[in-house]
Design a protein around this motif. Structure first.
Motif, PDB file in Angstrom:
ATOM      1  N   UNK A 172      12.917 -89.507 -16.397  1.00  0.00           N
ATOM      2  CA  UNK A 172      13.771 -90.016 -15.318  1.00  0.00           C
ATOM      3  C   UNK A 172      15.227 -89.623 -15.518  1.00  0.00           C
ATOM      4  N   UNK A 173      15.657 -89.551 -16.758  1.00  0.00           N
ATOM      5  CA  UNK A 173      17.033 -89.172 -17.071  1.00  0.00           C
ATOM      6  C   UNK A 173      17.461 -87.916 -16.314  1.00  0.00           C
TER       7      UNK A 173
ATOM      8  N   UNK B 175      22.152 -78.837 -13.587  1.00  0.00           N
ATOM      9  CA  UNK B 175      22.977 -79.208 -14.743  1.00  0.00           C
ATOM     10  C   UNK B 175      24.249 -79.955 -14.367  1.00  0.00           C
ATOM     11  N   UNK B 176      24.692 -79.779 -13.099  1.00  0.00           N
ATOM     12  CA  UNK B 176      25.861 -80.525 -12.625  1.00  0.00           C
ATOM     13  C   UNK B 176      25.449 -81.760 -11.817  1.00  0.00           C
ATOM     14  N   UNK B 183      27.738 -89.467 -15.663  1.00  0.00           N
ATOM     15  CA  UNK B 183      27.939 -88.202 -16.374  1.00  0.00           C
ATOM     16  C   UNK B 183      27.149 -87.076 -15.711  1.00  0.00           C
ATOM     17  N   UNK B 184      27.599 -85.855 -15.928  1.00  0.00           N
ATOM     18  CA  UNK B 184      26.773 -84.724 -15.493  1.00  0.00           C
ATOM     19  C   UNK B 184      25.586 -84.610 -16.437  1.00  0.00           C
ATOM     20  N   UNK B 185      24.496 -84.038 -15.936  1.00  0.00           N
ATOM     21  CA  UNK B 185      23.327 -83.857 -16.804  1.00  0.00           C
ATOM     22  C   UNK B 185      23.658 -83.003 -18.013  1.00  0.00           C
ATOM     23  N   UNK B 186      24.476 -81.965 -17.812  1.00  0.00           N
ATOM     24  CA  UNK B 186      24.869 -81.146 -18.959  1.00  0.00           C
ATOM     25  C   UNK B 186      25.542 -82.014 -20.021  1.00  0.00           C
ATOM     26  N   UNK B 187      26.428 -82.922 -19.565  1.00  0.00           N
ATOM     27  CA  UNK B 187      27.121 -83.792 -20.524  1.00  0.00           C
ATOM     28  C   UNK B 187      26.151 -84.762 -21.190  1.00  0.00           C
TER      29      UNK B 187
END
Lengths: 297, 297
Positions: A172-173, B175-176, B183-187
């Motif tokens: 899910x993340x 990723x953004x 937070x962004x997924x990348x972060x």
């Protein structure tokens, strides 16, 4: 003297979606995973080595390739034996296709540019040793990064199954994260697939991987393509759960079972009975035209 | 009669992060990809088949394994030849490690549960034919889905590089995207890596894949681990761009070049010169203790 008649053009392969629809309607809508876990080899009385892997794999193919719609080898369990494991995988793919099963290579590959093109060459080019009817891919690099695989599949009459919404809690993340326009990432992927499959009859060739243990998935699953639903059996879902998760798209679901069937081996008849029971339960739950036909016709 | 002294415990392997730091400091901070594109084989005067693959791969290993910090075979280009391609890959991994290079298997694997465990067994178990110093993995199924690989790497003194923020434009879609906490997924991925690497000296063993062509990446790259930066050379980035993208973390960057070096083959001396030039440029751009040492010591 008349000129010779021009040769007939080579027959184009039928699209994967059409071939899958036919297989599901005639053989029953079931996918059986080939997952040679070390513990499963031991349970079968085999050694957890290349000899055990080979015996296990050949037994599953012999038992099921002439009767289930889809066989899904899990690449990881072959890769752990290196090149000799891949040789076993090659033979499984070839034998299973020769016996009439569609082979879905569960490899979850994903990369960009020429590297994604090389993965497409590995699994979707008809002259490749591991040429399969379809392959699973992963879109962390963006849906469009998968374009070389989508193009190769279309040219070969093969399919691509894209990870969308998985049932593992940690997924899910990523998959429930919010894209710039407010959709969930899972929905973004599903919408891409729907666009790829637009207008395809009777079913598109771009499938989605969607967990079968989700309850109401909370996304629009009408992608006009197959929905691969792992998690039947050992992971806790049952065929009766399918309508609740997939709603109006339940008829396009390809439920996938692995240990739920494989644990009945190495006896071939027992493997066949277990697969038949699952196929019957799926058909009872979601409808579907065909009766499960043990002879695969 | 005295009891025999207890045997010394087996030496634990040094952690990957420490081994990588040492390699970067002594050999220069450069990773060279082994990407046997069909077009590259042709440019080298080789056939695009298993013989060409083998000759190409052995030449690259011979030229560079005793002098560059990291060699990164791209699994896709070997998989396209099936088991015979994987046999070439096995030999490349073994030979490169014997010559002192760290081998990063660029496979971008990702799955859940026992399947992720099987991928870990394939690339991170010391008795596996493809045992590597590190492997790249993909987190579409969530960072925690990678746990079997993280655990296997820690046990073997190996490393894991997780896709975080790639430079291909279509990657931003994923990723953004925004996680539940903003937070962004990348972060999110980078923060997971920082947690894994907390307290490691001189460098953690969980690395991030971060594109080198991003300009300011807009994320916090202080993960206390290596930052694999593909895209140097053919993809348009230069070593001089590294400080602008990676800021204070530039010293932990492992810039990766593939075609920028490989196009100089098949001449061994030309391959070595090209790698040396890149290593020198990287060191000039980001600092670093060691001079590039042609003898690898």
């Amino acid at each position: 003297m008349t000129a010779p008649a021009p040769a007939a053009p080579p027959a184009l392969p039928a699209p994967f979606g059409a071939r899958l629809r036919h297989a599901m309607d005639t053989r029953g809508p079931l996918c059986v995973g080939i997952d040679p876990h070390g513990s499963l080899l031991t349970d079968w009385g085999l050694t957890d080595d290349i000899a055990g892997l080979e015996r296990f794999t050949r037994t599953v193919v012999e038992a099921l390739a002439d009767r289930v719609a889809v066989l899904k080898p899990q690449s990881a369990f072959f890769e752990r034996f290196g090149s000799r494991g891949i040789a076993v995988l090659e033979r499984a793919v070839t034998d299973a296709r020769a016996a009439g099963a569609l082979v879905l290579m569960d490899a979850k590959r994903g990369d960009i540019g020429s590297t994604m093109g090389a993965y497409a060459a590995a699994y979707l080019a008809p002259d490749a040793p591991l040429f399969s009817d379809a392959v699973t891919v992963s879109p962390y690099l963006g849906f469009e990064s998968l374009r070389p695989a989508l193009d190769a599949a279309a040219a070969a009459g093969s399919g691509v199954f894209v990870l969308a919404l998985t049932s593992n809690p940690e997924g899910a993340e990523v998959q429930r994260a919010t894209a710039a326009d407010g959709r969930s990432l899972a929905q973004v992927m599903l919408d891409h697939m729907a666009a790829e499959n637009a207008g395809a009859e009777p079913l598109g060739s771009v499938g989605a991987v969607v967990g079968a243990t989700l309850g109401d998935a909370g996304v629009d699953l009408a992608v006009n393509g197959p929905l691969l639903a792992p998690g039947i059996g050992a992971q806790g879902a049952t065929p009766a759960d399918l309508p609740g998760v997939f709603g109006a798209s339940a008829g396009n679901v390809v439920p996938s079972v692995s240990r739920g069937v494989l644990r009945h081996g190495p006896d071939v008849a027992a493997l066949r009975s277990a697969a038949e029971r699952f196929a019957d339960e799926v058909r009872a739950a979601v409808g579907g035209a065909g009766a499960f036909r043990g002879d695969g016709r």
